[in-house]
Design a protein around this motif. Structure first.
Motif, mmCIF file in Angstrom:
data_model
loop_
_atom_site.group_PDB
_atom_site.id
_atom_site.type_symbol
_atom_site.label_atom_id
_atom_site.label_comp_id
_atom_site.label_asym_id
_atom_site.label_seq_id
_atom_site.Cartn_x
_atom_site.Cartn_y
_atom_site.Cartn_z
ATOM 1 N N LEU A 153 32.924 62.323 54.238
ATOM 2 C CA LEU A 153 33.156 62.274 55.674
ATOM 3 C C LEU A 153 32.720 63.615 56.258
ATOM 4 O O LEU A 153 33.144 64.668 55.786
ATOM 5 N N LEU A 154 31.864 63.575 57.273
ATOM 6 C CA LEU A 154 31.204 64.789 57.731
ATOM 7 C C LEU A 154 31.964 65.508 58.845
ATOM 8 O O LEU A 154 32.649 64.889 59.671
ATOM 9 N N LYS A 155 31.808 66.811 58.832
ATOM 10 C CA LYS A 155 32.411 67.688 59.836
ATOM 11 C C LYS A 155 32.065 67.202 61.243
ATOM 12 O O LYS A 155 30.933 66.806 61.504
ATOM 13 N N GLY A 156 33.043 67.243 62.127
ATOM 14 C CA GLY A 156 32.831 66.808 63.499
ATOM 15 C C GLY A 156 33.251 65.377 63.756
ATOM 16 O O GLY A 156 33.300 64.949 64.916
ATOM 17 N N SER A 157 33.591 64.652 62.687
ATOM 18 C CA SER A 157 34.049 63.269 62.865
ATOM 19 C C SER A 157 35.362 63.246 63.630
ATOM 20 O O SER A 157 36.235 64.093 63.421
ATOM 21 N N GLN A 158 35.496 62.261 64.505
ATOM 22 C CA GLN A 158 36.728 62.102 65.272
ATOM 23 C C GLN A 158 37.691 61.212 64.492
ATOM 24 O O GLN A 158 37.295 60.204 63.917
ATOM 25 N N ILE A 159 38.957 61.589 64.475
ATOM 26 C CA ILE A 159 39.967 60.927 63.665
ATOM 27 C C ILE A 159 41.041 60.330 64.571
ATOM 28 O O ILE A 159 41.610 61.024 65.408
ATOM 29 N N SER A 160 41.338 59.034 64.372
ATOM 30 C CA SER A 160 42.316 58.338 65.197
ATOM 31 C C SER A 160 43.743 58.658 64.753
ATOM 32 O O SER A 160 43.975 59.237 63.680
ATOM 33 N N ASN A 161 44.712 58.270 65.579
ATOM 34 C CA ASN A 161 46.119 58.409 65.211
ATOM 35 C C ASN A 161 46.487 57.417 64.115
ATOM 36 O O ASN A 161 45.867 56.361 63.971
ATOM 37 N N VAL A 162 47.532 57.731 63.365
ATOM 38 C CA VAL A 162 47.965 56.883 62.249
ATOM 39 C C VAL A 162 48.750 55.681 62.760
ATOM 40 O O VAL A 162 49.635 55.813 63.615
ATOM 41 N N LYS A 163 48.409 54.506 62.219
ATOM 42 C CA LYS A 163 49.160 53.280 62.500
ATOM 43 C C LYS A 163 50.038 52.952 61.287
ATOM 44 O O LYS A 163 49.839 53.479 60.192
ATOM 45 N N SER A 164 50.972 52.055 61.461
ATOM 46 C CA SER A 164 51.932 51.734 60.402
ATOM 47 C C SER A 164 51.270 51.093 59.186
ATOM 48 O O SER A 164 51.795 51.162 58.075
ATOM 49 N N SER A 165 50.116 50.449 59.369
ATOM 50 C CA SER A 165 49.479 49.727 58.256
ATOM 51 C C SER A 165 48.709 50.631 57.308
ATOM 52 O O SER A 165 48.259 50.188 56.248
ATOM 53 N N LEU A 166 48.529 51.901 57.651
ATOM 54 C CA LEU A 166 47.766 52.810 56.799
ATOM 55 C C LEU A 166 48.506 53.057 55.500
ATOM 56 O O LEU A 166 49.695 53.348 55.499
#
Length: 299
Positions: free
Chosen positions: A217-230
């Motif tokens: 996974l490359l630098k600068g990638s946007q990361i979403s908030n955690v959901k319960s299913s993770l």
């Protein structure tokens, strides 16, 4: 001449995700695998309050990690390993203790601790969490030879429990970059980008214990908030990245090479259970599943 050996694995709680007891025929040392959540429930295990050597296995920023230690009372020492104090998280302890008094003592377990530290350091396949090299005790030649036999036997047992900290792994740098492709995860809220190495992926299909990671996974990638299913392991990885500032304000601050499947990449980015075969797409919109099928058909 080499002879066969018999290893007995006992699921102490009737569940492969809980405690194990492992014994090797004609050997007076036994192993326990104890999940971190079951340490307190293990106070009454046979010989757990005696001298021994132990390994704490986990992940740090997605890389397999291990701490090697020794104690005169293994149970008491395990209860002292607190993430807030140690600065790392571990999932399972694997401890080796003798069923007979005198087989392992303070000097011998310190010898083992030092030897295992250096064996793991030289293999360089797990992140070694010890801050300093343990002191190597001076023991008699007789005891040293006996402890080298212990080391050989522990090397046999650890992989049975799912860990390979003593094995030298092939480096990712030995694989060509010619068969690499960039994949994207995009929606209205984020965009992430990862690099995939087909050669490593194909190598892993024949060598599942290689420890090589085909996805970065490359630098600068946007990361979403955690959901319960993770899944729990990805939640832990996300938290470790946040704590170390590898993720800051929802942006990945450095390349992260710790994913062996497309779904792990997608789940980490999207913060939920995800089908990476569909979520990951090339720049022209081709899914990872379709891209991989075409490339494999041409091999």
């Amino acid at each position: 001449m080499s002879y066969g050996k018999s290893i007995t694995v006992y699921l102490m709680d009737g569940d492969s995700s809980q405690r194990y007891q492992v014994t090797l025929d004609n050997w007076n040392i036994k192993a326990y695998k104890i999940p971190v959540g079951l340490v307190a429930a293990s106070n009454s295990l046979d010989s757990i309050h005696t001298a021994g050597v132990y390994f704490l296995f986990g992940y740090v920023e997605g890389q397999k990690s291990v701490y090697v230690g020794e104690a005169e009372d293994v149970y008491w020492r395990l209860t002292q390993h607190i993430p807030e104090k140690d600065g790392y998280i571990w999932d399972n302890a694997v401890v080796f203790i003798a069923s007979e008094i005198g087989v392992l003592d303070k000097a011998r377990v310190k010898y083992l601790e030092n030897r295992f530290y250096n064996i793991i350091k030289d293999a360089n396949s797990y992140r070694l969490l010890n801050r300093n090299e343990p002191t190597k005790s001076t023991i008699t030649k007789y005891s040293e030879d006996a402890m080298e036999v212990v080391i050989d036997n522990i090397k046999l047992i650890i992989p049975v429990l799912g860990y390979t900290p003593f094995e030298n792994l092939i480096s990712e740098s030995e694989f060509s970059s010619e068969n690499e492709e960039i994949f994207y995860i995009k929606n209205t809220k984020l965009q992430a980008k990862c690099r995939f190495n087909l050669d490593i992926y194909m190598f892993n299909s024949d060598n599942p214990q290689s420890g090589l990671m085909p996805f970065t996974l490359l630098k600068g990638s946007q990361i979403s908030n955690v959901k319960s299913s993770l899944r729990k392991s990805l939640k832990q990885l996300r938290q470790e990245c946040i704590d170390s500032n590898a993720i800051k304000d929802g942006i990945l601050q450095k390349d992260l090479r710790c994913f062996d499947s497309a779904s792990y990449v997608a789940g980490f980015v999207l913060g939920r259970s995800s089908n990476g075969s569909i979520e990951l797409r090339t720049n022209d919109g081709q899914t990872f599943k379709d891209w991989l099928a075409k490339r494999q058909n041409n091999i």
